[in-house]
Design an enzyme around this catalytic site. Structure first.
Site, PDB file in Angstrom:
ATOM      1  N   GLY A  51      -2.642  10.422  -9.681  1.00 18.46           N
ATOM      2  CA  GLY A  51      -3.743  10.161 -10.597  1.00 18.46           C
ATOM      3  C   GLY A  51      -3.646   8.834 -11.319  1.00 18.46           C
ATOM      4  CG  ASP A  95      -9.649  -1.313   0.711  1.00 17.51           C
ATOM      5  OD1 ASP A  95     -10.690  -1.052   0.058  1.00 17.51           O
ATOM      6  OD2 ASP A  95      -8.665  -0.536   0.758  1.00 17.51           O
ATOM      7  CG  ASP A 146      -4.272   2.419  -1.338  1.00 18.04           C
ATOM      8  OD1 ASP A 146      -4.308   1.242  -1.731  1.00 18.04           O
ATOM      9  OD2 ASP A 146      -4.941   3.321  -1.850  1.00 18.04           O
ATOM     10  CG  LEU A 195       0.258   3.585  -9.693  1.00 17.87           C
ATOM     11  CD1 LEU A 195       1.400   3.964 -10.621  1.00 17.87           C
ATOM     12  CD2 LEU A 195       0.130   2.061  -9.614  1.00 17.87           C
ATOM     13  CD  GLU A 198      -7.625  -2.845  -7.272  1.00 16.92           C
ATOM     14  OE1 GLU A 198      -7.382  -2.301  -6.166  1.00 16.92           O
ATOM     15  OE2 GLU A 198      -6.738  -3.213  -8.058  1.00 16.92           O
TER      16      GLU A 198
END
Ligand code: GLA
Length: 377
Positions: free
Chosen positions: A117, A30, A167, A120, A27
């Site tokens: 929100g 990236d 993502d 995801l 997390e």
């Protein structure tokens, strides 16, 4: 809910879709040229499109326009930021044009089943579904990795969100039942099958921080400042420095903690990939738990309600580990369950969390238990 025919008086020429994503570990790595291990979700966003003979775009979305207003419109080549959902559509057409791809106008209906929100990635799901639809509608020669980069450019440029490649990349090239190892420095990816003994649990906390975008920008700037202070161009590059731990410890607060998170998180991704391959769920769970502590204490992107949800999940029998997933400041939690125990564990965790905090959770995975879509933000 109005159908495409009701909106535009004809059927769509093309229907495309794309999933949301959940990040297992890696997390805030990236945009630091780091490593990550996300997977796709069962929830998907659908884009229906029909060609037009002019340069107009008409766009309508089930989740945002709520059936009421008519489609929003703009003309290709005249994209300007409006600070609303249409910016994603405008961002995609502008990114295509900037990359030299020619398209004509189109009518668009978007149906998003990825909760917004919740961290995801409903935005990347929308962009990838739309770009897939346009690729098919106009026969564009774009491979899946390039398509992910176009989606990122749309969000960075026209939308103005400084997100990384994770993502759109997992959404564009990920496959069900697998995680995707991503090295953002080289855009290389590896498919990593999820062992049959493992089932994922994803629960939205029902809490979403409205300043998440500003905080995200701040974290990114702090990482850049930490890299500069260490004399490297990215925190990934810092891995090659001698005496790295001492150098990081000597950085001023909070740059020391931000850098420590990123460097340790890359190491956790490497460990997690091997543990997934080995099917060692107990050790993998510990890696996720460590990842959460690091996001909470060093990276400071969690909130008390999410910490509580993670803690409840970590204590639940049949769960090997749990952590905040996505950008943070609220949103969803991912947990590793023994296959066959995920649904019962998720229901128990969600109920205990609601009792403890008064917030309304939604179980998103396994699908079909909670109330997907009941996510704030
Ligand atoms: C958001 C961004 C991603 C990534 C995560 C944090 O989801 O869109 O690019 O930075 O936050 O890992």
């Amino acid at each position: 809910m109005r159908t495409f025919v009701e909106l535009y008086g004809r059927p769509p020429d093309v229907i495309a879709d794309a999933p949301g994503r959940v990040n297992l570990i890696g997390e805030h790595t990236d945009y630091n040229d780091g490593l990550m291990l996300p997977a796709t979700l069962p929830q998907r966003t659908q884009a229906e499109l029909a060609r037009r003979g002019d340069r107009q775009v008409r766009a309508w979305s089930t989740s945002i326009t709520r059936g009421g207003p008519p489609p929003a419109t703009y003309v290709l080549g005249e994209e300007v930021r409006q600070k609303r959902w249409l910016d994603y559509v405008q961002g995609a057409t502008k990114a295509l044009a900037d990359a030299g791809h020619h398209i004509g106008g189109f009518d668009l209906r978007i149906d998003s089943r990825v909760p917004r929100g919740g961290g995801l990635s409903s935005s990347a799901a929308l962009l990838v579904a739309l770009l897939r639809g346009l690729r098919q509608l106009y026969g564009l020669a774009i491979d899946d990795v390039t398509l992910a980069h176009l989606a990122r450019r749309a969000e960075n440029d026209l939308v103005g969100a400084p997100v990384g490649i994770m993502d759109p990349l997992v959404i564009s090239v990920g496959r069900p039942g697998e995680a995707l190892f991503i090295d953002a420095a080289s855009s290389t990816t590896r498919h990593v099958p999820l062992p049959p003994s493992l089932a994922l649990v994803v629960i939205d906390s029902g809490v979403h921080h409205s300043h998440a975008g500003g905080e995200y920008r701040t974290r990114k700037a702090e990482c850049e400042a930490a890299a500069t202070a260490l004399g490297v161009s990215t925190l990934r590059e810092a891995e090659t420095l001698d005496g790295l731990d001492a150098r990081i410890a000597a950085l001023p607060e909070p740059l020391n903690r931000r850098a420590r998170h990123v460097v340790a998180e890359n190491a956790r991704v490497r460990r997690a990939e091997s543990l997934l391959v080995a099917g060692d769920l107990a050790a993998l769970g510990r890696v996720l738990n460590e990842g959460h502590a690091s996001l909470r204490d060093d990276y400071a992107v969690s909130v008390p309600a999410v910490d509580r949800l993670v803690q409840i999940a970590q204590r639940e029998p049949g769960i090997h580990g749990a952590r905040l997933t996505g950008g943070g400041f609220g949103g969803a939690v991912v947990a590793l369950a023994d296959a066959g125990r995920a649904a019962a564990a998720a229901a128990t965790i969600a109920a205990a969390y609601e009792t403890a905090t008064g917030h309304q959770p939604a179980v998103l995975v396994p699908a079909g238990i909670g109330a997907p879509g009941a996510v704030s933000g």
